[in-house]
Structure formats: C-alpha cells, structure tokens
Design a protein around this motif. Structure first.
Motif: not given
Ligand code: ADP
Ligand code: MG
Length: 484
Positions: A179-180, A183, A303, A306-307, A321, A325-328, A331
């Motif tokens: 995810m990171h 991102y 992420p 952000k969440q 969220t 949130c995991p998807d830039k 979001s």
C-alpha cells in the motif's frame, strides 16, 4: 509445551524507474526477449556502470516512508556467484553500507483492534538496500533459455528483523508495504509480474525462550496468500518435528503451492560464499542532510495518517476510510468533490457504493481506471447539492448517477431533461397518502397498535406511486397527520 514462531522477511521490490540501474536502457515487462540490453547489461569487457539518480532518490523516499535512518554515505559491492541468469557473474549490490538502516512498517491486524486507529503494530526493519536484478531463465525440456531484459533493473531489498510471529502478521506486513509503495508511486508491486518477491525466514522456539531457534529460509512464494500458506505450513512442520524429538536443520526450502507443502532445496553446508568486495567501478554515494530533507518535504501524506485525518475531519466510518484512503488518486478525488460541496458523508457514499461498483462493472480486465471515469468530482458535488437541497430524493440520485456515468452530463441537466425533480406539491402527495392508507389496512393497524416502523411500508407505497419523486419528509408529515 507451547511454541512461538519467529519470522523475518526479505522482500525485493522492482523500482518503477524509466531505465535500468546502471545504464540508460528502458525496462518493459513482456518485451521481446533480449531486446532491452546493451554492453553494460551484458557485462561486456570494458563496459562501465553509471548510477541512476532516480533509483537513489526512490530508495531514499522509501526509507523516509518507513522511518529509516539514511546514512550520509552508502556504497556498492560486488556479490559473486556463477549462474547463467547473471552475465557479469557478479551482482552489484550493497553489503555493509546500505542506503537505509533500521525503520519500521505500520501494520493493521485483522480482528477487533482493526479499526482502532493509532493502535496499529509496528514491524521493525533491519535495512533496505539497492541492487540490480538478474535475467530470467526458462527451462524447456533439456534446453534452458535466458532473457536478459530484466537484468540490471533496479531492485530494493527490504529486510525485516525477526519480528513477526504468525501468518496474519506476515499478511498485514506485505499488504501495508505494498500500500505504501503504491501510494508513493515507487512500484506497482504486482507479484505475478515479479515486481515484488518475498523470501520468508522461519524458526520456532519454546514460548518464553529468548534465544532464536534454527531458521529455515522459504523460497518460491509467488503471491501474498502463497507467503502466508507457506509460513503457516512451515511453522506447523517445525513444531511437529520438535515434538517428535527431531532437530530443525538450517536449510532453504521451496513452497510447493499445488501440494501445499515445503520441500528441501539445499542445506547450510551448500550455502553460497558470495565473496563480497567493494565495486571499484562505482563511487560511494553521499546523501547530504539537505538532499534528504528536500525529499522528505515532497513526501505525500501517508495512508494510515490520511485515514485518521478523514475520520477526524469528515467523521467518516472505518468501513469507508479503509476503502478510500489506501488509494491516493481516489482520496484526492474525494477531497476535490468535498471542496466543491461540503457533504463528505454523502459524497463518500456515492464513491464507495456507486462509483466503485460501476467502475468495476465497466472494466474489461479489472476495474476501469478512475481517470477514465466520466463522473468527475464536480459531478458528485452537484449531485450531493441536489439531494441536500431536496431537489431530488436519494433514490433518484442513484438513477442520475448512472446517467452521469454513461454520458458525463451535468446532473442539473439530467434532472431537468428527465423531469426528476422531487414533488413538493403537498395536495398531490396528500392524495397519494390517503390512497396508500386505504390500500394497506394491515400496516395501518400495526402502526396504530404502537409499531412505529410499520409506517415505512406505507411510505414505500406512496414513494412507488409517485415514481420516487415525492419528498420523503413531506410524506412522513402527511402520513402521521392523517393516521393521527
Ligand atoms: P542470512 O545471513 O542467512 O541471510 P540474516 O541474518 O541476514 O541471515 O537474516 C535474514 C533474514 O532472516 C532477516 O529477515 C532476519 O530477520 C531473519 N532471521 C534471522 N534469524 C532468524 C531466526 N532465527 N528465525 C527467523 N528469522 C530469522
Ligand atoms: Mg540473507
């Protein structure tokens, strides 16, 4: 006796740079074999490596995401072994001075603690280093074919401390890592395309014991679920071995996904001696504080942070969220819509319930990319405004949404053209309410006997009769007045 498993991972991730690590040759998955090479990739005599600046920058970015230290100096070493997938017979890697040291990855475990933000677990990292990838061998019958397209592409190797204890933690770690990296645009991390590869080191020890047990290195793990299944099997196998009085051998084992077992590949005695030494063709790289801090300043909001912000600022539930949130891109899309009309919950629901479903239906090979959606943030803002101001019902809003999705037209125009405005003409609604009361004696009786919910059945009839256009608030008021 109770046992505890200990797991450390070594994860290779292909960086998404335009060109290879030490030469300006592009890389593309699936290209015609041996077309993406040159003298440096093939290791021809006299060819010299030239450092790819973007690869260094990307590695620093990864290090900053995971709170690693970025030492002032990192250097390049040759790791020797003889195998036809590596034309130079050595791989340029980093041995004792890697680009990132220490660090941690925040993971979100399944179960009750899941939606308690700020209470995630941290998995410690040992180091992250940068190295070049090798080519790819294909074995057909008695022949082996080699493709050097992938050779020399930049890889980062992320090494964790022996800090995980079960397959759930391993799963959460790999998910968070992916995810990171997605991102930050570091890599697509597609395991099927070999963009992310993972080896797992596993040992077990009696619970309470501090000393680590003998480890087994597990290879051939081709998917995140493959990693988890392999780890679970290996933990069970090792505990069963110990319980039957056997010792664990230090060895490398291969995960056989079809058989669901691990198979020994080589023992410690067969371990390679890589004869590392500093690469004389490459200077060490100096990373000044200023450079490091300028890269940190460009880092996107991560992420999990952000969440937490979406939860505080927009009062959105975890279920929403954790999708946005995991998807830039998604979001950013959400926040753009909210900046145009401040109804975050309604807009988030359009995204999660309508938009994502329609994108997945419309795509031929996976979901249609958000960028290709005809529904833009301003459409969702206008749609939310129409509902918020009672111009249309939320039921009708779904119909309007589908029309925007197909045509990209403005919702105001769709509502106008299709005559979808909510009916607020009280006398017309009163007539429909009276009819519904006459036609639903059972619901009326239930309501009068104290079951307040029974009114919903009658409301539903009125709504249906008005083709979804009657204002629900007005229906409610009129029904209650008539029933009283
Ligand atoms: P090697 O020299 O065999 O490559 P390292 O010490 O470099 O071993 O560690 C490689 C990986 O194995 C790291 O992710 C580390 O956390 C993990 N590891 C090391 N010892 C153990 C152990 N006893 N049990 C589980 N994992 C271990
Ligand atoms: Mg190792």
């Amino acid at each position: 006796m109770e046992y505890e498993a200990v797991i450390g991972l070594e994860v290779h991730v292909q960086l998404g740079t335009k060109t290879k690590l030490f030469t300006r040759v592009p890389y593309a998955y699936g290209a015609e074999p041996n077309t993406l090479t040159n003298s440096v990739v093939l290791g021809l005599p006299g060819a010299l490596p030239v450092m790819n600046l973007q690869a260094i920058r990307d590695s620093i970015r990864v290090g900053l995401i995971f709170n690693c230290q970025i030492p002032e100096i990192c250097k390049w070493d040759r790791k020797h072994y003889f195998y036809p997938d590596m034309p130079k017979n050595y791989q340029i890697s980093q041995y004792d001075k890697p680009i990132c040291q220490g660090g941690e990855v925040e993971i979100e475990l399944p179960g009750s603690a899941r939606n308690i933000m700020g209470k995630h677990r941290m998995v410690k990292l040992t180091r992250i280093h940068l190295e070049e990838d090798v080519g790819k061998l294909t074995h057909i019958g008695n022949e082996s074919l080699v493709d050097y397209n992938r050779a020399g592409t930049p890889l980062i190797e992320i090494v964790t401390e022996p800090d995980m204890h079960n397959a759930d933690e391993v799963f959460a770690f790999l998910k968070s890592l992916r995810m990171h990296l997605l991102y930050a645009g570091i890599s697509d991390c597609d395991m099927e395309k070999g963009q992310m590869r993972c080896d797992a080191n596993i040992s077990v020890r009696p619970k309470g014991e501090r000393k680590l047990g003998t480890k087994v290195e597990l290879k051939n793990l081709n998917s995140i679920s493959g990693v988890c299944n392999g780890v679970s099997f290996e933990i069970k196998r090792q505990i069963e071995s110990l319980e039957s009085g056997q010792r664990i051998l230090q060895e490398t084992r291969r995960w056989d996904a079809e058989g669901g077992i691990t198979i020994s590949m080589r023992s410690k005695e067969m371990a390679h001696d890589y004869r590392y030494f500093p690469d004389p063709d490459l200077m060490p790289v100096k990373i000044s504080k200023e450079w490091r801090e300028s890269i940190r300043a460009e880092q996107p909001e991560l992420p999990f942070i952000k969440q937490e912000r979406f939860f505080q600022q927009y009062d959105l539930p975890y279920s929403v969220t954790s999708v946005i949130c995991p998807d830039k891109e998604l979001s950013d899309y959400f926040e753009e819509a909210v900046s145009l009309y401040n109804q975050p919950k309604m807009i988030a629901n359009f995204i999660v319930n309508e938009l994502l479903r329609e994108l997945s239906v419309a795509g031929t090979n996976g979901s249609l990319p958000l960028a290709e959606s005809k529904v833009k943030p301003h459409h969702l803002a206008s749609l939310a405004k129409l509902v918020d101001q009672s111009v249309i019902s939320s039921q009708i809003a779904k119909e309007v949404f589908n029309e925007i999705f197909k045509t990209g037209q403005n919702p105001e125009k769709i509502v106008e053209d299709k005559d979808l405005k909510q009916n607020t003409d009280t006398s017309a609604i009163e007539k429909l309410c009276a009819d519904a009361i006459n036609n639903n004696p059972k619901a009326v009786a239930e309501f009068k006997s104290g079951k307040d919910n029974a009114i919903n059945a009658i409301k539903g009839q009125v709504m249906k009769a008005s083709q979804g256009k009657a204002n629900p608030k007005i229906i409610d008021e009129i029904l209650r007045k008539l029933l009283a």
